[in-house]
Design a protein around this motif. Sequence first.
Motif, PDB file in Angstrom:
ATOM      1  N   SER A 603      -5.328   4.942  51.466  1.00  0.00           N
ATOM      2  CA  SER A 603      -4.020   4.431  51.876  1.00  0.00           C
ATOM      3  C   SER A 603      -2.984   4.666  50.781  1.00  0.00           C
ATOM      4  CB  SER A 603      -4.120   2.935  52.198  1.00  0.00           C
ATOM      5  OG  SER A 603      -5.008   2.709  53.264  1.00  0.00           O
ATOM      6  N   LEU A 604      -3.368   4.450  49.537  1.00  0.00           N
ATOM      7  CA  LEU A 604      -2.436   4.706  48.431  1.00  0.00           C
ATOM      8  C   LEU A 604      -2.058   6.179  48.360  1.00  0.00           C
ATOM      9  CD1 LEU A 604      -4.031   2.447  45.649  1.00  0.00           C
ATOM     10  CD2 LEU A 604      -1.927   2.023  46.945  1.00  0.00           C
ATOM     11  N   ALA A 605      -3.024   7.084  48.624  1.00  0.00           N
ATOM     12  CA  ALA A 605      -2.733   8.513  48.616  1.00  0.00           C
ATOM     13  C   ALA A 605      -1.733   8.861  49.706  1.00  0.00           C
ATOM     14  CB  ALA A 605      -4.026   9.304  48.778  1.00  0.00           C
ATOM     15  N   VAL A 606      -1.898   8.266  50.884  1.00  0.00           N
ATOM     16  CA  VAL A 606      -0.948   8.523  51.974  1.00  0.00           C
ATOM     17  C   VAL A 606       0.448   8.045  51.588  1.00  0.00           C
ATOM     18  CG1 VAL A 606      -0.366   7.937  54.352  1.00  0.00           C
ATOM     19  CG2 VAL A 606      -2.726   8.453  53.745  1.00  0.00           C
ATOM     20  N   LEU A 607       0.547   6.843  50.993  1.00  0.00           N
ATOM     21  CA  LEU A 607       1.860   6.322  50.607  1.00  0.00           C
ATOM     22  C   LEU A 607       2.502   7.182  49.527  1.00  0.00           C
ATOM     23  CD1 LEU A 607       3.951   4.024  50.807  1.00  0.00           C
ATOM     24  CD2 LEU A 607       2.664   2.831  49.034  1.00  0.00           C
ATOM     25  N   THR A 608       1.716   7.620  48.552  1.00  0.00           N
ATOM     26  CA  THR A 608       2.264   8.445  47.459  1.00  0.00           C
ATOM     27  C   THR A 608       2.792   9.766  47.984  1.00  0.00           C
ATOM     28  OG1 THR A 608       0.676   7.444  45.925  1.00  0.00           O
ATOM     29  CG2 THR A 608       1.710   9.512  45.244  1.00  0.00           C
ATOM     30  N   ASN A 609       2.135  10.364  48.942  1.00  0.00           N
ATOM     31  CA  ASN A 609       2.531  11.677  49.460  1.00  0.00           C
ATOM     32  C   ASN A 609       3.684  11.594  50.460  1.00  0.00           C
ATOM     33  OD1 ASN A 609       0.515  12.953  47.937  1.00  0.00           O
ATOM     34  ND2 ASN A 609      -1.006  12.671  49.574  1.00  0.00           N
ATOM     35  N   THR A 610       3.947  10.431  50.990  1.00  0.00           N
ATOM     36  CA  THR A 610       4.968  10.341  52.039  1.00  0.00           C
ATOM     37  C   THR A 610       6.249   9.646  51.590  1.00  0.00           C
ATOM     38  OG1 THR A 610       3.962   8.280  52.842  1.00  0.00           O
ATOM     39  CG2 THR A 610       3.265  10.330  53.890  1.00  0.00           C
ATOM     40  N   THR A 611       6.199   8.802  50.535  1.00  0.00           N
ATOM     41  CA  THR A 611       7.388   8.049  50.148  1.00  0.00           C
ATOM     42  C   THR A 611       8.329   8.886  49.298  1.00  0.00           C
ATOM     43  OG1 THR A 611       8.165   6.022  49.134  1.00  0.00           O
ATOM     44  CG2 THR A 611       6.316   7.112  48.068  1.00  0.00           C
ATOM     45  N   THR A 612       9.601   8.699  49.516  1.00  0.00           N
ATOM     46  CA  THR A 612      10.642   9.352  48.711  1.00  0.00           C
ATOM     47  C   THR A 612      11.592   8.322  48.114  1.00  0.00           C
ATOM     48  OG1 THR A 612      11.972   9.656  50.718  1.00  0.00           O
ATOM     49  CG2 THR A 612      10.554  11.487  50.045  1.00  0.00           C
ATOM     50  N   ALA A 613      11.779   7.210  48.831  1.00  0.00           N
ATOM     51  CA  ALA A 613      12.646   6.136  48.334  1.00  0.00           C
ATOM     52  C   ALA A 613      11.777   5.160  47.560  1.00  0.00           C
ATOM     53  CB  ALA A 613      13.358   5.445  49.487  1.00  0.00           C
ATOM     54  N   ILE A 614      11.776   5.292  46.206  1.00  0.00           N
ATOM     55  CA  ILE A 614      10.847   4.516  45.394  1.00  0.00           C
ATOM     56  C   ILE A 614      11.243   3.043  45.331  1.00  0.00           C
ATOM     57  CG2 ILE A 614       9.915   4.235  43.057  1.00  0.00           C
ATOM     58  CD1 ILE A 614      10.162   7.216  42.685  1.00  0.00           C
ATOM     59  N   GLU A 615      12.500   2.775  45.079  1.00  0.00           N
ATOM     60  CA  GLU A 615      12.928   1.384  44.907  1.00  0.00           C
ATOM     61  C   GLU A 615      12.748   0.556  46.178  1.00  0.00           C
ATOM     62  OE1 GLU A 615      16.865  -1.192  43.569  1.00  0.00           O
ATOM     63  OE2 GLU A 615      16.849   0.994  43.399  1.00  0.00           O
ATOM     64  N   PRO A 616      13.260   1.005  47.341  1.00  0.00           N
ATOM     65  CA  PRO A 616      13.035   0.196  48.555  1.00  0.00           C
ATOM     66  C   PRO A 616      11.557   0.051  48.897  1.00  0.00           C
ATOM     67  CG  PRO A 616      14.769   1.804  48.909  1.00  0.00           C
ATOM     68  CD  PRO A 616      14.112   2.167  47.610  1.00  0.00           C
ATOM     69  N   THR A 617      10.781   1.085  48.642  1.00  0.00           N
ATOM     70  CA  THR A 617       9.356   1.016  48.956  1.00  0.00           C
ATOM     71  C   THR A 617       8.664  -0.036  48.113  1.00  0.00           C
ATOM     72  OG1 THR A 617       9.339   3.352  49.564  1.00  0.00           O
ATOM     73  CG2 THR A 617       7.229   2.337  49.045  1.00  0.00           C
ATOM     74  N   ALA A 618       8.996  -0.110  46.844  1.00  0.00           N
ATOM     75  CA  ALA A 618       8.367  -1.101  45.966  1.00  0.00           C
ATOM     76  C   ALA A 618       8.692  -2.513  46.429  1.00  0.00           C
ATOM     77  CB  ALA A 618       8.837  -0.884  44.524  1.00  0.00           C
ATOM     78  N   VAL A 619       9.955  -2.762  46.765  1.00  0.00           N
ATOM     79  CA  VAL A 619      10.353  -4.106  47.198  1.00  0.00           C
ATOM     80  C   VAL A 619       9.661  -4.484  48.516  1.00  0.00           C
ATOM     81  CG1 VAL A 619      12.295  -5.530  47.923  1.00  0.00           C
ATOM     82  CG2 VAL A 619      12.546  -3.951  46.000  1.00  0.00           C
ATOM     83  N   GLU A 620       9.676  -3.584  49.487  1.00  0.00           N
ATOM     84  CA  GLU A 620       9.075  -3.883  50.785  1.00  0.00           C
ATOM     85  C   GLU A 620       7.571  -4.065  50.686  1.00  0.00           C
ATOM     86  OE1 GLU A 620      10.209  -0.817  53.472  1.00  0.00           O
ATOM     87  OE2 GLU A 620      12.352  -1.238  53.324  1.00  0.00           O
ATOM     88  N   LEU A 621       6.915  -3.247  49.871  1.00  0.00           N
ATOM     89  CA  LEU A 621       5.464  -3.334  49.757  1.00  0.00           C
ATOM     90  C   LEU A 621       5.050  -4.649  49.095  1.00  0.00           C
ATOM     91  CD1 LEU A 621       2.824  -1.896  50.290  1.00  0.00           C
ATOM     92  CD2 LEU A 621       3.033  -0.769  48.057  1.00  0.00           C
TER      93      LEU A 621
END
Length: 874
Positions: A603-621
């Motif tokens: 799951s972490l590999a999928v998130l790393t390969n698909t995310t581009t917006a780092i800041e919003p992703t960190a907050v939402e996760l």
Amino acid sequence: MQDWEEQRELFPTRQKAVEKPPSRPRIRPNIFARIARTSAGNPALVLITAMFLVAAAMSFAAFNLTFDFKSPIEISTDDASQKTNNQLTREFPEAAQLIIVRVSAEKAEPAKSAAKSVAAELEKDKANIAHAFIPGIGQYYDRFAIYYIDVAAIEARVQHVTQLNPLFQALAVSPNLSGLSALIGEVATAVQNGRSPQGLEQLFLQISQSVRGQAEGKPKPVDWRAIAGLKIDNATTDWVVIVEPQTGKLTQARLTVERILVNALQAQPALKMTAEYPPDSLSNDAGSMGRQVVVASALAILLFNLLMGFGLQQLRMIVFVIVPVLSATIMGLVAASLVVAHADRMVMTLFLAVLLPVSAAAICMAGALTKSRLKSISGISFIMLAAQETGFLVLTICAIATALWLSWFHVAVESLSSLAVIFTFAVLAGLATICSVLPSLAVMQTQAGPNPSPRSSSDALSIQWRSLRPILAILLVAASLFCVVFFSSLHFSGNAASDVTRGLQFITTDEKAATKLADDLKSVPEVGTVRWMGTFMPDDMPGKQKALQGLAGALVLSGAAGAAGPHDLVANLQNMETGLRVIADAAGTDEGLRNSANELRRSLAVLTNTTTAIEPTAVELENLIFSGFADLPKEANDMAALSAPQASDLPPVFRKLFVSDNGKWRIEVLPKRIITPAAFIAATGKTGSTPLGPLVKAQAELTALQSMLTRPLAMGLGVSLLMALAYLRRVFDWLIVVLATLLPLPLFAGFAVTTDTAIEPLALPALVMAITASLIMALLTVVRKRYPHTSLLAIFMPLGLVLAIILPLQLLQIRELDAFSRALLVFLPCVALINATVVQQLCAWTIGGMGSGPRKPPRRITSKPVEDLSDDVF
């Protein structure tokens, strides 16, 4: 002079010859000859009037008659049974109208998801469905689910929460991605040192689902209650959806359920879905059998016409038979539109019921017209002669059939009573057509030619048949007498024979009485499941509450929450990946923890390969993972003080199924194994309470069905046989008719008992039709002794016409008429066999061979001079 010679040849007088031509003979024409003379004298007027009446009747029936092929046959029961069953409907109207949908799958999650999807789709149809709910899902279950497991399981969960407290304490120090990354690193170090911390498997799986959901754009928060063991998941693979239709919308709700289940099965073929419908939901829907009826009707018409053409061979004879039958059927449909609200399965047997007597009477009249015409009689004398000879025979046939049917007027089967009235009206219409329309058709026909000469092969077959017939007749009589013993073993089947799967119902005054009755029912060996309000309430509440008190203070979280910041997202994900790899590769890691670590890594590999917006992703996760984490201590303490559930806590939709507004309690009982309804009712009756429900109603109907047969059967047979005696006026001939009418009944009883065939309500019209056919065929066979020119083929023709229609219905397995057609296919061959052997042989013995040798010409009787028939005198 030529007309006078013809008349003198037919009806000679005893006067001596004189020099001058004798006066015209005078005869007394009966009422049928008079009607025939009137009709033949105005053929155009009669035919136009008949066509107008038939067209008007067809229009009236088409606009006023509705069909209801699927509703069960209504059988009236005694007042006590009606009162007890009305109590169930009055107190719990929703329970009798429920539709039960069962959803199963190989795994729990797909089954639960499919059940929730089906319930959601059903809830959309608010016009027809009031509620669709799933027991085991909802706010009540989320709150009190912990009480539905045993005490040992609760104690194990309390211990699990206590063991997870250090893990939660470690996360509470820094509840963010940085703290989670540090925790995974500590776990990796512990695993390398040979230690395997508890509770990490569920934590990794929950975080993996949140991470994958974030990557796929489907946010899914971590369920900390499930990680802590404070949440109970129903892991069953079988789910039930209870559907409550809107008032008066039961049939429409059934159609909605069928449509949604078909769509769900098409989308997921691996699922198993079934539905149980109340009997009332099967009414007012003929769509399922529409195509079958069309196909069966086409095949029946084809066989009917082929048999008519082969048997009668003359177009005039075919018209003479079809016209009265159609007239009687159409007038019967008009009567049905006036007598009944809907033409059900029993009423729609009208065509076959009318076909037997009307076709037999029409064939008699048509045969007399053909025979008279072959004598080259001029004018309408041949028509009057045919009516004079066969009028009373036609009347007797119709009267016998009417008497047999009208004897069932006051029986418990309402549809059969209505059919008796409709049949009477239809037969009267057929009789009127035979007496008026057929003479008009005959006078408009061209002169008939001579009969075709018989083939020699038929004579040889006839001789062989006459040699075998005595032995067969004796064997059939012996078999029929032997089968009399089977009458006591006949059993009946009602409309709800399969309702044993829906169980019995009991009603008590209050909760205390319901508790006692439920305990008594559980002690009955035949009872498998007892469902009532207490079934859905948890037991052993003191022990479970005491075990839950161990959760008080079991979780204490202390720490400072804060976001690590968007710049740490990549680093935290890399640190988690490194720690998870160590955990998965360590030799001392158990299999469950290794699988959950690998799942989180993916799951972490999928998130790393698909995310581009780092800041919003960190907050939402971080919000998805740690939302609700701080509430764990409060939820544990609340569960430790959880009160015992009450009946009032259940959803109102579910509660009213077992507790009425008047405070009455309902108990539902299911059998432990396959058992007959009567035995199941008797077993539960030992508790002293009165069982209710569709199964009890069906048994009351069977009792009424069984007790009502003797009286109408004896009355109808007695009156009809007296009519036959009045016509025959010879006791020996009448005894042949009586024997032929009674012999098929034991044969059918023997067949029904040996094949374990139950007598259903729809088989009663078949029984009446079979008795009618047997009596009429025997009567015509005996009358044939006096008129040897009558063809045996004409006598058996009505029976063949009925079979030609029934066979396609049976082959297509139309379940709405299955019981009726199966009964006829047993009755009618027995009738045909008795008449072809026993009756024929008895008639042959009484006249010395019946056609095997020359006979003396019949003595001519001089008619009394009472009326001058002018030019059309016989």
